[in-house]
Design a protein around this motif. Structure first.
Motif, PDB file in Angstrom:
ATOM      1  N   GLU A 300      -2.935   5.948  75.187  1.00  9.57           N
ATOM      2  CA  GLU A 300      -3.378   4.642  75.663  1.00  9.57           C
ATOM      3  C   GLU A 300      -4.123   4.918  76.974  1.00  9.57           C
ATOM      4  O   GLU A 300      -3.506   5.042  78.036  1.00  9.57           O
ATOM      5  N   THR A 331       2.204   8.712  68.501  1.00  2.00           N
ATOM      6  CA  THR A 331       2.145   7.915  69.722  1.00  2.00           C
ATOM      7  C   THR A 331       2.457   8.814  70.927  1.00  2.00           C
ATOM      8  O   THR A 331       3.405   8.595  71.660  1.00  2.00           O
ATOM      9  N   TYR A 336       3.650   3.150  71.975  1.00  2.00           N
ATOM     10  CA  TYR A 336       2.443   2.364  72.233  1.00  2.00           C
ATOM     11  C   TYR A 336       2.772   0.868  72.193  1.00  2.00           C
ATOM     12  O   TYR A 336       3.869   0.459  71.804  1.00  2.00           O
ATOM     13  N   MET A 341       1.334  -1.098  66.711  1.00  2.00           N
ATOM     14  CA  MET A 341       2.199  -0.840  65.557  1.00  2.00           C
ATOM     15  C   MET A 341       1.977  -1.887  64.468  1.00  2.00           C
ATOM     16  O   MET A 341       1.935  -1.566  63.263  1.00  2.00           O
ATOM     17  N   VAL A 351       2.407   6.587  61.126  1.00  2.00           N
ATOM     18  CA  VAL A 351       2.657   6.827  62.544  1.00  2.00           C
ATOM     19  C   VAL A 351       3.880   7.718  62.741  1.00  2.00           C
ATOM     20  O   VAL A 351       4.919   7.508  62.111  1.00  2.00           O
ATOM     21  N   ASP A 353       6.324   8.195  65.668  1.00  4.16           N
ATOM     22  CA  ASP A 353       6.668   7.357  66.824  1.00  4.16           C
ATOM     23  C   ASP A 353       7.444   8.189  67.840  1.00  4.16           C
ATOM     24  O   ASP A 353       8.504   8.738  67.522  1.00  4.16           O
TER      25      ASP A 353
END
Length: 584
Positions: A300, A331, A336, A341, A351, A353
């Motif tokens: 991010e 992530t 995130y 999601m 994903v 995680d």
């Protein structure tokens, strides 16, 4: 913890926008934090504050800041209970209503909330203050160290290779629920023949009898395909449509609380994708079919916003992943935003995680900069308090993301010092799976950090190691990081490191090895896009391992990856088209 949702029984008010903002000085007492901020700085929410302002003191600030704004509780909430919810406060948050402290949360990437019904009445305005602390220590996740200079200035150091952006990077909400309401929902899916099974648990407030909980499941056309009653049970869906990578199908699982006379009291819906996940031998199966991960470690991270969630960037990033043929991402190295999601659920993107447990490796520092190696696992470094913070991060991550069809693996840490004495004692209590993990996720940089530029030697070392892991465990393996820093626009006839030509040759070498390893089930390159880091002598304006630049322009390698991954996708589709779609 259920995400706030507007339904026929619930309302929510989004508190995003400009908030009054100020740094907290070291001599400022906590009792003064709730005092009204005088006219001055205003900070956007959601966004990291570091790059928004031009003041270097704000960019480099270590410690507390405070955000403040006026909020009005809607007049229509007189019969409701109401809460403040913060999606993320990096890395510690305190919430105050007027002068009253209401909640503290430690951990920068998972949400927290607090009821304020007893503090303010519908139709009334109140002063909402959120204090946020960005400090990292040896007992936080991620860990770090704070040094104080002779003049009293704090300096934050940390081992993770991304900038320590701070603030309110995700949304803040005011929301209501009825007195009798649904507190949590857990759904677990299975498949029996051509039927889908949704096993569920609904937690309601204490005064709700189980028989007053009603369940219905609707398909994407709004047709009811299953019903049930009670706080626990299962719903059978005949001729189920599965959630598939690249072809998402989501049912709506709706829980209702009904009064004794059948009046609706509360309702909440969860998007449920029916699919199965299994590790069988050295294969990873989704819906009983082998799955090969193609995609990225991401961050991010965008200019100005830092880690601030931005739906425009989110949609564009998913477009780029679709264009390049990626079917998954990790992530890295923290949970995130929940909107990401939800979007992955709807787009059929798989994903991995991950918690924010990154930097649990003090040997990296001694390896990069020399000096005596400091043990990672000790009372003075990563200790029992660190592990408890790690455990809490895992609990909160699973509690938030447990119902997402896109999530197929949980990552409890990134690049910990797993070979040091004490590593097993640290991680064993955090995991209940077989010795200790179902899938081996490997981050390797042969040809970059070692065998720099000598790709022939790097290829031999990489293959030797992967064959060793395969022989030792026989488990599926994913290369979750591999890459080379590349300056966009730098070209070399000799394929020298940092050039776009070298990056292409680097990845082709790795892919040759991947294709020779039977237990290799995927590749997630490092990184999706260039991203910001702390100031380092070998980082010029951040990490340049991106396949795309920080502003999402493709480097040459993007076209090479697209050709490979589109080919894998086409081959997978050909195999699937010849299989019996009703056999699972």
């Amino acid at each position: 913890m259920l995400k706030p949702q507007a339904t026929s029984t619930r309302e929510l008010v989004n508190l995003d926008g400009l908030w009054s903002f100020a740094l907290v000085t070291d001599n400022e007492k906590e009792q003064a934090w709730t005092e009204p901020l005088q006219k001055g700085l205003e900070a956007p929410v959601p966004a990291s504050y570091n790059d928004v302002f031009l003041d270097r003191a704000i960019h480099d600030h270590v410690g507390w800041v405070r955000y403040q704004r006026q909020v009005i509780v809607p007049r229509g909430w007189s019969q409701e209970r109401y809460f403040v919810r913060v999606e993320a406060a990096t890395h510690q948050g305190l919430v105050f209503v007027n002068d009253t402290f209401v909640v503290e949360h430690i951990g920068g990437y998972t949400p927290f909330d607090a009821e304020i019904t007893h503090l303010v009445k519908p139709g009334q305005a109140f002063r909402l203050t959120i204090a946020v602390n960005n400090e990292l220590t040896n007992t936080t996740i991620p860990p770090g160290k704070i040094e104080v200079s002779a003049n009293g200035k704090k300096k934050q150091t940390y081992l993770h290779d991304f900038y320590n952006y701070a603030g309110l990077a995700r949304s803040v909400w005011l929301y209501s629920v009825p007195e009798q309401h649904i507190e949590d929902i857990t759904v677990v899916t299975d498949v029996q023949g051509s039927a889908g099974i949704i096993k569920y648990t609904v937690k309601a407030s204490d005064s709700v009898p189980s028989q007053q909980i009603k369940i219905s499941v609707t398909d994407e056309d709004g047709k009811v395909v299953g019903q049930a009653s009670g706080a626990q049970g299962e719903v059978k869906i005949d001729s189920v449509k599965l959630w598939q990578p690249g072809a998402a199908y989501l049912y709506q699982f709706q829980a209702q609380v009904r009064s004794a006379d059948a009046q609706l009291t509360d309702t909440y819906s969860v998007a449920a994708g029916v699919r199965t996940i299994e590790v069988r031998g050295n294969k990873f199966l989704i819906n009983n079919k082998p799955f090969y991960f193609t995609g990225f470690g991401k961050h991010e991270d965008t200019a100005v916003r830092g880690k601030g969630h931005d739906p425009a960037y989110m949609v564009h990033d998913f477009q780029l992943m679709d264009w390049i043929g990626a079917n998954s991402f990790r992530t890295s190295h923290y949970p995130y935003a929940e909107e990401v999601m939800d979007f992955a659920d709807r787009r059929g993107i798989v994903v991995i995680d991950e918690t924010a447990a990154v930097g649990l490796n003090l040997a990296i520092s001694s390896g990069l900069f020399g000096g005596v190696a400091t043990p990672t696992w000790s009372h003075e470094t990563c200790n029992d308090k660190t592990r408890e913070a790690n455990a809490q991060a895992i609990r909160e991550l699973v509690a938030r993301d447990k119902n997402h069809a896109c999530v197929v693996l949980w990552s409890v840490s990134n690049e910990p010092s797993s070979s040091e004495e004490g590593a097993r004692e640290y991680f064993e209590p955090l995991d209940l799976i077989s010795d200790l993990f179902d899938v081996l996720c490997l981050n390797r940089y042969y040809g970059w950090y070692t065998q720099m530029g000598d790709l022939e030697a790097a290829e031999a070392k990489l293959e030797e190691e992967l064959l060793g892991w395969e022989k030792k465990h026989g488990k599926p393996m994913i290369m979750t990081e591999y890459g080379a820093d590349t300056l966009a626009g730098l070209h070399s006839l000799h394929d020298l490191p940092w050039s776009e030509e070298f990056q292409v040759r680097f990845y082709k070498m790795y892919h040759r090895v991947h294709d020779r390893i039977e237990s290799m089930i995927g590749e997630q390159v490092w990184n999706f896009a260039d991203f910001q880091t702390s100031i380092q002598i070998f980082r010029v304006d951040g990490n340049k391992k991106g396949i795309f630049t920080r502003d999402r322009k493709p480097k040459t390698i993007a076209y090479t990856l697209r050709k490979r991954w589109m080919g894998i996708k086409a081959q997978t589709n050909r195999v699937s088209s010849h299989s019996d779609s009703t056999t699972l």
